[in-house]
Scaffold this motif. Structure first.
Motif, mmCIF file in Angstrom:
data_model
loop_
_atom_site.group_PDB
_atom_site.id
_atom_site.type_symbol
_atom_site.label_atom_id
_atom_site.label_comp_id
_atom_site.label_asym_id
_atom_site.label_seq_id
_atom_site.Cartn_x
_atom_site.Cartn_y
_atom_site.Cartn_z
ATOM 1 N N GLU A 47 29.391 64.132 131.137
ATOM 2 C CA GLU A 47 29.131 63.772 132.528
ATOM 3 C C GLU A 47 29.711 64.843 133.447
ATOM 4 O O GLU A 47 30.897 65.157 133.383
ATOM 5 C CB GLU A 47 29.746 62.409 132.835
ATOM 6 C CG GLU A 47 29.471 61.925 134.250
ATOM 7 C CD GLU A 47 30.032 60.525 134.535
ATOM 8 O OE1 GLU A 47 30.218 60.207 135.731
ATOM 9 O OE2 GLU A 47 30.277 59.770 133.574
ATOM 10 N N CYS B 199 24.211 62.759 134.310
ATOM 11 C CA CYS B 199 24.612 62.129 135.580
ATOM 12 C C CYS B 199 24.868 63.203 136.640
ATOM 13 O O CYS B 199 25.844 63.136 137.382
ATOM 14 C CB CYS B 199 25.848 61.247 135.407
ATOM 15 S SG CYS B 199 25.530 59.685 134.579
ATOM 16 N N SER C 64 23.672 56.591 141.230
ATOM 17 C CA SER C 64 22.247 56.588 141.577
ATOM 18 C C SER C 64 21.959 55.804 142.851
ATOM 19 O O SER C 64 20.857 55.860 143.383
ATOM 20 C CB SER C 64 21.437 55.979 140.419
ATOM 21 O OG SER C 64 21.866 54.656 140.149
ATOM 22 N N VAL D 61 30.805 57.769 136.166
ATOM 23 C CA VAL D 61 29.750 56.772 136.258
ATOM 24 C C VAL D 61 29.641 56.031 134.933
ATOM 25 O O VAL D 61 29.504 54.818 134.884
ATOM 26 C CB VAL D 61 28.399 57.443 136.605
ATOM 27 C CG1 VAL D 61 27.264 56.427 136.553
ATOM 28 C CG2 VAL D 61 28.472 58.098 137.976
#
Length: 289
Positions: free
Chosen positions: A167, A192, A197, A273
């Motif tokens: 990530e 990500c 998002s 995330v």
């Protein structure tokens, strides 16, 4: 053995891909050439249908694409079986990259509850290396492995992981990890890339990034994608929205200044995330500790 296909700097992520249209259009109409897949995504058949349609209806050939696939925790007992099953569903002869998704193996009991299985990574990796020897994949790598896990692998691996998919975004810059990967010539792949998002939170409404985006006539997402590319690694774009996919690959007509790169990097919060609690088996909490 090295891949005949260089790694394109913007990849199409197939997580939560619900039909063949987006993948087909992303490749044929938008020019995506890096396709990131995995068993956990539960859409191998759909990807195979899209690839078959691409190869049958267009001039795009297998060697034009960089296709990667991730081995899931329930598949570690049969590394070769997982790969050959993937190739059969994709209707292709080889992968460009085969990765271990997480450094944890598990199986499901009769009630579908996860139970960790004691399969040493060195045993899994021996079989991954064998896949290269058999020509079923050009390269092998890992995903979500930390420095300690990689250092351990280097004590026994005949083929050092060629990639580590992790990530990476302005709220999680992972500077130390990137320095480590560069030192040992392991290519990062950033997933990500846009952080959260949610369009009403995070990078999409980060004022610092908005100012830079306005300067270049780009979106905040495009700035985040470009920032990752200029740091030197491929970034993965995932969206069910065709217009966003179009914007996400339209990031090669401008360049951020050194000062802008530093400004964006200064937004780091070590904010993830993806964490263990977001995965249905909940076995991975310690990986991200």
């Amino acid at each position: 053995m090295e891949s005949t296909s260089p790694v394109p700097m913007v990849g199409f992520g197939t997580w939560k891909m619900e039909n063949t249209d987006n993948l087909y259009k992303a490749v044929v109409e938008l020019g995506y050439r890096h396709i990131l897949t995995g068993h956990y995504y539960e859409n191998e058949d759909m990807i195979g249908q899209a690839l078959t349609k691409i190869f049958e209806e267009t001039d795009i050939k297998r060697e034009d694409l960089f296709i990667s696939y991730k081995l899931w925790g329930t598949q570690m007992k049969d590394v070769e079986g997982a790969l050959t099953n993937c190739l059969e569903k994709f209707n292709i002869d080889y992968l460009d990259l085969y990765m271990v998704h997480f450094p944890v193996a598990y199986e499901l009991d009769e009630e579908s509850n996860p139970k960790q299985v004691k399969i040493p990574i060195h045993k899994v990796w021996e079989n991954m290396e064998l896949m290269v020897e058999k020509g079923l994949t050009k390269q092998i790598g890992v995903s979500n492995f930390n420095v300690q896990s990689l250092l351990d692998m280097m004590t026994y691996a005949k083929i050092i992981p060629q990639f580590n998919e992790i990530e990476l975004h302005p709220y999680l810059t992972q500077e130390a990890m990137l320095r480590f990967l560069k030192k040992y010539k392991i290519t990062p792949i950033g997933y990500c890339a846009l952080g959260r998002s949610d369009p009403e939170k995070g990078i999409n409404c980060e004022e610092t990034i908005t100012e830079i985006a306005t300067k270049y006539g780009k979106t905040n997402a495009q700035i985040a994608m470009r920032w990752g590319i200029q740091r030197g690694y491929p970034v993965i774009s995932k969206s069910s929205n065709f217009e966003r996919l179009k914007l996400n690959i339209d990031v090669f007509d401008f360049e951020l200044t050194d000062e802008e790169m530093k400004t964006i990097s200064s937004l780091n919060k070590n904010e993830r995330v993806v964490r263990g609690e977001n995965l249905e088996n909940c076995l991975y909490d310690e990986i991200f500790a």
